[in-house]
Design an enzyme around this catalytic site. Structure first.
Site, PDB file in Angstrom:
ATOM      1  N   CYS A 165       0.825  -1.217   0.000  1.00 17.27           N
ATOM      2  CA  CYS A 165       0.000   0.000   0.000  1.00 17.27           C
ATOM      3  C   CYS A 165       0.857   1.265   0.000  1.00 17.27           C
ATOM      4  O   CYS A 165       0.597   2.211  -0.746  1.00 17.27           O
ATOM      5  CB  CYS A 165      -0.951   0.007   1.189  1.00 17.27           C
ATOM      6  SG  CYS A 165      -0.209  -0.552   2.718  1.00 17.27           S
TER       7      CYS A 165
ATOM      8  N   HIS B  74      -3.085   6.125   4.903  1.00 16.05           N
ATOM      9  CA  HIS B  74      -1.634   6.294   5.093  1.00 16.05           C
ATOM     10  C   HIS B  74      -1.232   7.682   4.576  1.00 16.05           C
ATOM     11  O   HIS B  74      -1.738   8.138   3.543  1.00 16.05           O
ATOM     12  CB  HIS B  74      -0.868   5.255   4.276  1.00 16.05           C
ATOM     13  CG  HIS B  74      -0.890   3.863   4.815  1.00 16.05           C
ATOM     14  ND1 HIS B  74      -1.449   3.497   6.029  1.00 16.05           N
ATOM     15  CD2 HIS B  74      -0.416   2.712   4.265  1.00 16.05           C
ATOM     16  CE1 HIS B  74      -1.299   2.191   6.211  1.00 16.05           C
ATOM     17  NE2 HIS B  74      -0.683   1.671   5.155  1.00 16.05           N
TER      18      HIS B  74
END
Ligand code: 2RA
Length: 338
Positions: free
Chosen positions: A130, A243
């Site tokens: 990711c 994130h």
């Protein structure tokens, strides 16, 4: 044309999101099968407005499907992805199990969709980590325009990257600490509530963590550029979804902040939020969670380097960082190859 699809790891955070994104994007599914461990067989999982009954992965016949979206954990993918591939199912695997094999394409559709063609070698395509995906979606327009010699990046990663148990741990630990109670650290080596842990995954001999080295290895493979220098520090923070990354690059040719801003505005998969005013930048809580674009803000020339450029990059780690990227790979596969 429709394709029959199996989602492997269907009861996990990523698997559940894969199912909802397949429905949201009207992916041309014929039949869709939700697969998980025998322990989960019989459970119901949502698929659009309906529900699927989870089936046991161990007894599933993969010749029934053309595409398998895998996110069951490395050991399960190691065992079942080759079996599914051998049965004629093209596997799109979200674990790190096959990412670094030369005969397995590692794909971010906005960056290197052309490399999907290599799927025929093993009938397996790997989904990147990711933290790599969001960084390379952001850097792709800069890389193409002026070249990138070096990337320094610090990540601020949500606990959902570690799965449902970590989400639960952050919530419980935070509440207990606020109540003046003790709270055990189980998923992570140390308390995550009200804290920041400079460790994601295991330590390597060189002092970097595996999460940091994944960003190095995957950047080189996806950009097809062994010369690019990457220097990550991956940090776990008490955020549930989204994130964030502080990215500092050194470009081959000089680019101004204004030129970069224009490139980002016109780039696939990117949304710019950069006003240089209070609150004028993307954050995990507002733009990260539940959204699909990769957000870019804090665009500014590096005052300490003549060809330096700094960015702040935010994305939903479960959606674009895993489930959405996997479904986008499947869309390209079905459109161009199957
Ligand atoms: C994490 N990137 O955030 C890893 C795996 N999803 O934990």
């Amino acid at each position: 044309k429709t394709v029959d699809v199996a989602v492997v790891g269907a009861t996990g955070a990523v698997g559940e999101t894969m199912l909802s994104i397949l429905a949201e994007r009207n992916f041309p599914v014929g039949k869709v099968y939700a697969l998980a461990s025998e322990r989960s067989a019989g459970k119901k999982v949502a698929f659009g407005n309906s529900f699927l009954t989870v089936e046991d992965l161990a007894t599933f016949d993969f010749s029934k499907v053309q595409v398998g979206l895998f996110s069951p954990g490395g050991a399960i993918s190691r065992e079942f992805a080759p079996k599914a591939a051998a049965a004629g199912c093209v596997v799109i695997d979200n674990t790190s199990e096959f990412r670094y094999d030369d005969d397995v394409p590692l794909i971010v559709p906005e960056v290197n969709a052309h490399a999907i063609a290599g799927y025929t070698q093993r009938n397996i395509i790997a989904n990147p980590n990711c933290s790599t995906i969001q960084m390379l979606v952001a850097l792709k327009p800069i890389y193409d325009a002026v070249g990138i010699e070096r990337i320094n990046v610090a990540t601020y990663q949500a606990v959902s990257g570690s799965g449902k148990e970590a989400i639960e741990e952050l919530a419980t630990q935070s509440a207990r600490k606020l109540n003046g109670q003790d709270a055990d650290a189980v998923v992570y080596p140390k308390q995550i509530a009200f804290n920041a842990l400079p460790q994601i995954d295991v330590f390597q001999d060189n002092g970097y963590t595996k999460e940091e080295m994944k960003m190095v290895w995957e950047t080189k493979k996806i950009f097809e550029d062994e010369s690019i220098l990457v220097n990550p520090t991956a940090v776990r923070v008490p955020v549930f979804f989204g994130h964030s990354e502080a990215v500092h690059i050194e470009t081959r040719d000089k680019i101004t902040a204004e030129q970069a801003w224009e490139l980002f505005k016109n780039a696939e998969g990117i949304e710019v939020l950069d006003t240089r005013r209070d609150g004028g930048y993307p954050t995990a809580v507002t733009e990260g969670a539940g959204h699909d674009p990769v957000y870019v803000g804090r665009i500014r020339e590096d005052i300490s380097h003549e060809r330096g450029l700094n960015l702040w990059v935010v994305a939903d780690n479960v959606r674009k960082g895993a489930a959405l990227n996997s479904v986008q790979i499947a869309e390209c596969l079905v459109r161009d190859y199957l």
